[in-house]
Motif scaffolding. Structure first.
Motif, PDB file in Angstrom:
ATOM      1  N   LYS A 142      -1.700  -2.639   5.724  1.00  0.00           N
ATOM      2  CA  LYS A 142      -1.814  -3.647   4.622  1.00  0.00           C
ATOM      3  C   LYS A 142      -0.397  -4.156   4.141  1.00  0.00           C
ATOM      4  O   LYS A 142       0.092  -5.316   4.021  1.00  0.00           O
ATOM      5  CB  LYS A 142      -2.423  -3.373   3.383  1.00  0.00           C
ATOM      6  CG  LYS A 142      -4.022  -3.015   3.472  1.00  0.00           C
ATOM      7  CD  LYS A 142      -4.840  -2.762   2.364  1.00  0.00           C
ATOM      8  CE  LYS A 142      -6.082  -2.494   2.708  1.00  0.00           C
ATOM      9  NZ  LYS A 142      -6.736  -1.883   1.477  1.00  0.00           N
ATOM     10  N   VAL A 143       0.454  -2.981   4.121  1.00  0.00           N
ATOM     11  CA  VAL A 143       1.956  -3.199   3.552  1.00  0.00           C
ATOM     12  C   VAL A 143       2.845  -3.995   4.705  1.00  0.00           C
ATOM     13  O   VAL A 143       3.374  -4.980   4.545  1.00  0.00           O
ATOM     14  CB  VAL A 143       2.826  -1.734   3.438  1.00  0.00           C
ATOM     15  CG1 VAL A 143       4.374  -1.954   3.315  1.00  0.00           C
ATOM     16  CG2 VAL A 143       2.229  -0.943   2.098  1.00  0.00           C
ATOM     17  N   VAL A 144       2.564  -3.724   6.046  1.00  0.00           N
ATOM     18  CA  VAL A 144       3.072  -4.415   6.897  1.00  0.00           C
ATOM     19  C   VAL A 144       2.656  -5.971   7.130  1.00  0.00           C
ATOM     20  O   VAL A 144       3.119  -6.937   7.214  1.00  0.00           O
ATOM     21  CB  VAL A 144       2.963  -3.658   8.456  1.00  0.00           C
ATOM     22  CG1 VAL A 144       3.282  -4.506   9.582  1.00  0.00           C
ATOM     23  CG2 VAL A 144       3.489  -2.372   8.444  1.00  0.00           C
ATOM     24  N   ALA A 145       1.241  -6.060   6.771  1.00  0.00           N
ATOM     25  CA  ALA A 145       0.640  -7.314   6.973  1.00  0.00           C
ATOM     26  C   ALA A 145       1.328  -8.396   5.951  1.00  0.00           C
ATOM     27  O   ALA A 145       1.603  -9.370   5.903  1.00  0.00           O
ATOM     28  CB  ALA A 145      -0.979  -7.491   6.827  1.00  0.00           C
ATOM     29  N   ALA A 146       1.599  -7.362   4.573  1.00  0.00           N
ATOM     30  CA  ALA A 146       2.026  -8.369   3.460  1.00  0.00           C
ATOM     31  C   ALA A 146       3.413  -8.468   3.513  1.00  0.00           C
ATOM     32  O   ALA A 146       3.959  -9.431   2.457  1.00  0.00           O
ATOM     33  CB  ALA A 146       1.554  -7.455   2.049  1.00  0.00           C
ATOM     34  N   THR A 147       4.224  -7.938   4.199  1.00  0.00           N
ATOM     35  CA  THR A 147       5.698  -8.110   4.274  1.00  0.00           C
ATOM     36  C   THR A 147       6.077  -8.754   5.601  1.00  0.00           C
ATOM     37  O   THR A 147       7.318  -8.024   5.999  1.00  0.00           O
ATOM     38  CB  THR A 147       6.578  -6.641   4.084  1.00  0.00           C
ATOM     39  OG1 THR A 147       5.852  -5.484   4.991  1.00  0.00           O
ATOM     40  CG2 THR A 147       6.233  -6.150   2.548  1.00  0.00           C
ATOM     41  N   PRO A 181       3.003  11.898  18.464  1.00  0.00           N
ATOM     42  CA  PRO A 181       1.391  11.839  17.973  1.00  0.00           C
ATOM     43  C   PRO A 181       1.256  10.557  16.859  1.00  0.00           C
ATOM     44  O   PRO A 181       2.152  10.438  16.442  1.00  0.00           O
ATOM     45  CB  PRO A 181       0.984  13.002  17.274  1.00  0.00           C
ATOM     46  CG  PRO A 181       2.513  13.535  16.620  1.00  0.00           C
ATOM     47  CD  PRO A 181       3.683  13.330  17.739  1.00  0.00           C
ATOM     48  N   ASN A 182       0.382   9.910  17.322  1.00  0.00           N
ATOM     49  CA  ASN A 182      -0.052   8.775  16.647  1.00  0.00           C
ATOM     50  C   ASN A 182      -0.663   9.147  15.227  1.00  0.00           C
ATOM     51  O   ASN A 182      -1.592   9.905  15.435  1.00  0.00           O
ATOM     52  CB  ASN A 182      -1.035   7.920  17.315  1.00  0.00           C
ATOM     53  CG  ASN A 182      -0.284   7.205  18.469  1.00  0.00           C
ATOM     54  OD1 ASN A 182       0.873   6.834  18.581  1.00  0.00           O
ATOM     55  ND2 ASN A 182      -1.077   6.976  19.610  1.00  0.00           N
ATOM     56  N   PRO A 183      -0.382   8.344  14.446  1.00  0.00           N
ATOM     57  CA  PRO A 183      -1.116   8.762  12.966  1.00  0.00           C
ATOM     58  C   PRO A 183      -2.670   8.715  13.061  1.00  0.00           C
ATOM     59  O   PRO A 183      -3.069   7.674  13.789  1.00  0.00           O
ATOM     60  CB  PRO A 183      -0.540   7.971  12.012  1.00  0.00           C
ATOM     61  CG  PRO A 183       0.156   6.976  12.654  1.00  0.00           C
ATOM     62  CD  PRO A 183       0.431   7.378  14.026  1.00  0.00           C
ATOM     63  N   PRO A 184      -3.572   9.282  12.590  1.00  0.00           N
ATOM     64  CA  PRO A 184      -4.857   9.081  12.464  1.00  0.00           C
ATOM     65  C   PRO A 184      -5.216   7.602  12.070  1.00  0.00           C
ATOM     66  O   PRO A 184      -4.879   7.542  10.842  1.00  0.00           O
ATOM     67  CB  PRO A 184      -5.459  10.016  11.610  1.00  0.00           C
ATOM     68  CG  PRO A 184      -4.462  11.013  11.246  1.00  0.00           C
ATOM     69  CD  PRO A 184      -3.189  10.524  11.634  1.00  0.00           C
ATOM     70  N   ASN A 212      -3.867   6.680   4.488  1.00  0.00           N
ATOM     71  CA  ASN A 212      -2.293   6.183   4.469  1.00  0.00           C
ATOM     72  C   ASN A 212      -2.273   5.200   5.562  1.00  0.00           C
ATOM     73  O   ASN A 212      -1.365   4.245   5.273  1.00  0.00           O
ATOM     74  CB  ASN A 212      -1.514   7.539   4.826  1.00  0.00           C
ATOM     75  CG  ASN A 212      -1.352   8.184   3.465  1.00  0.00           C
ATOM     76  OD1 ASN A 212      -1.491   7.868   2.564  1.00  0.00           O
ATOM     77  ND2 ASN A 212      -1.028   9.580   3.731  1.00  0.00           N
ATOM     78  N   PHE A 213      -2.819   5.660   6.710  1.00  0.00           N
ATOM     79  CA  PHE A 213      -2.373   4.576   7.893  1.00  0.00           C
ATOM     80  C   PHE A 213      -3.112   3.264   7.444  1.00  0.00           C
ATOM     81  O   PHE A 213      -2.186   2.131   7.701  1.00  0.00           O
ATOM     82  CB  PHE A 213      -3.303   4.914   9.030  1.00  0.00           C
ATOM     83  CG  PHE A 213      -3.069   4.091  10.219  1.00  0.00           C
ATOM     84  CD1 PHE A 213      -1.797   4.299  11.018  1.00  0.00           C
ATOM     85  CD2 PHE A 213      -3.896   3.022  10.779  1.00  0.00           C
ATOM     86  CE1 PHE A 213      -1.551   3.613  12.065  1.00  0.00           C
ATOM     87  CE2 PHE A 213      -3.527   2.369  11.901  1.00  0.00           C
ATOM     88  CZ  PHE A 213      -2.333   2.466  12.417  1.00  0.00           C
ATOM     89  N   LYS A 214      -4.143   2.877   6.754  1.00  0.00           N
ATOM     90  CA  LYS A 214      -4.810   1.768   6.519  1.00  0.00           C
ATOM     91  C   LYS A 214      -3.990   1.187   5.408  1.00  0.00           C
ATOM     92  O   LYS A 214      -3.611  -0.158   5.408  1.00  0.00           O
ATOM     93  CB  LYS A 214      -6.208   1.906   5.906  1.00  0.00           C
ATOM     94  CG  LYS A 214      -7.243   2.451   7.069  1.00  0.00           C
ATOM     95  CD  LYS A 214      -8.633   2.625   6.471  1.00  0.00           C
ATOM     96  CE  LYS A 214      -9.547   3.056   7.416  1.00  0.00           C
ATOM     97  NZ  LYS A 214     -10.815   3.659   7.004  1.00  0.00           N
ATOM     98  N   PHE A 215      -3.318   1.832   4.464  1.00  0.00           N
ATOM     99  CA  PHE A 215      -2.442   1.198   3.367  1.00  0.00           C
ATOM    100  C   PHE A 215      -1.093   0.680   4.174  1.00  0.00           C
ATOM    101  O   PHE A 215      -0.646  -0.301   3.758  1.00  0.00           O
ATOM    102  CB  PHE A 215      -2.059   2.540   2.532  1.00  0.00           C
ATOM    103  CG  PHE A 215      -1.037   2.036   1.633  1.00  0.00           C
ATOM    104  CD1 PHE A 215      -1.547   1.036   0.317  1.00  0.00           C
ATOM    105  CD2 PHE A 215       0.099   2.589   1.461  1.00  0.00           C
ATOM    106  CE1 PHE A 215      -0.236   0.648  -0.532  1.00  0.00           C
ATOM    107  CE2 PHE A 215       1.290   1.971   0.706  1.00  0.00           C
ATOM    108  CZ  PHE A 215       0.786   1.214  -0.185  1.00  0.00           C
ATOM    109  N   LEU A 216      -0.700   1.526   4.849  1.00  0.00           N
ATOM    110  CA  LEU A 216       0.729   1.091   5.716  1.00  0.00           C
ATOM    111  C   LEU A 216       0.433  -0.194   6.485  1.00  0.00           C
ATOM    112  O   LEU A 216       0.899  -1.086   6.458  1.00  0.00           O
ATOM    113  CB  LEU A 216       1.157   2.276   6.429  1.00  0.00           C
ATOM    114  CG  LEU A 216       1.682   3.340   5.909  1.00  0.00           C
ATOM    115  CD1 LEU A 216       2.403   4.226   6.990  1.00  0.00           C
ATOM    116  CD2 LEU A 216       3.075   2.822   4.942  1.00  0.00           C
TER     117      LEU A 216
END
Length: 161
Positions: free
Chosen positions: A18-23, A4-7, A12-16
């Motif tokens: 941002k983390v991916v974009a920043a790293t 299942p894909n996360p909502p 949490n999904f929006k935060f992740l």
């Protein structure tokens, strides 16, 4: 088997995201990956799997401290052990996932420890019979050796490919 894909609207999904974009990876690594994708015909939508279920590494946590494991942890260890002994089952799950993508996903890239390459090659052999393109670290290493022969351990030069 469906994962299942996360909502996407969850915090949490929006935060992740941002983390991916920043790293992001360094530019030269992203360029290498882009060139590999073009040359390998892996472009478009593909599935990348970092296979870490090695008996000598990943399973250490399954062997230690058995008494303190939760039921969920026990289930994960049991499932992983079953899959490690049945490349056919892994290939069937992956082939089903590719079919469920309705033609979007046509290829898979496996990154794995060298100790697990034999197992991954068994999976690849089965998947190729189903028309799924499968690439491994072997192809990536060959690509790097052919196209980046003059690079040191840390190579930030733009490739001439």
């Amino acid at each position: 088997m469906g994962i299942p894909n996360p909502p996407r609207e969850s915090e949490n999904f929006k935060f992740l995201q941002k983390v991916v974009a920043a790293t992001k990876r360094p530019v030269f690594i992203r360029n290498v990956v882009e060139k590999f994708l073009q040359k390998s015909d892996l472009g478009g939508e593909y599935m990348a799997i970092h296979w870490r279920y090695s008996h000598g590494d990943w399973f250490n946590h399954c062997e230690r401290e058995r008494r303190r494991r939760t039921e969920d942890q026990e289930d994960v260890c049991t499932l992983a052990k079953v899959l490690m002994d049945e490349p056919e089952r892994v290939a069937d799950y992956l082939a089903e996932y590719v079919k469920m993508s309705f033609g979007r996903v046509k290829s898979i890239y496996f990154a794995c420890p060298p100790t697990e390459m034999k197992f991954i090659l068994k999976i690849r052999k089965i998947l190729r019979k189903d028309g799924v393109k499968v690439y491994t670290g072997r192809e990536m290493i060959g690509f790097l050796e052919k196209n980046f022969v003059h690079c040191d351990e840390v190579c930030s030069l733009q490739p001439n490919i």
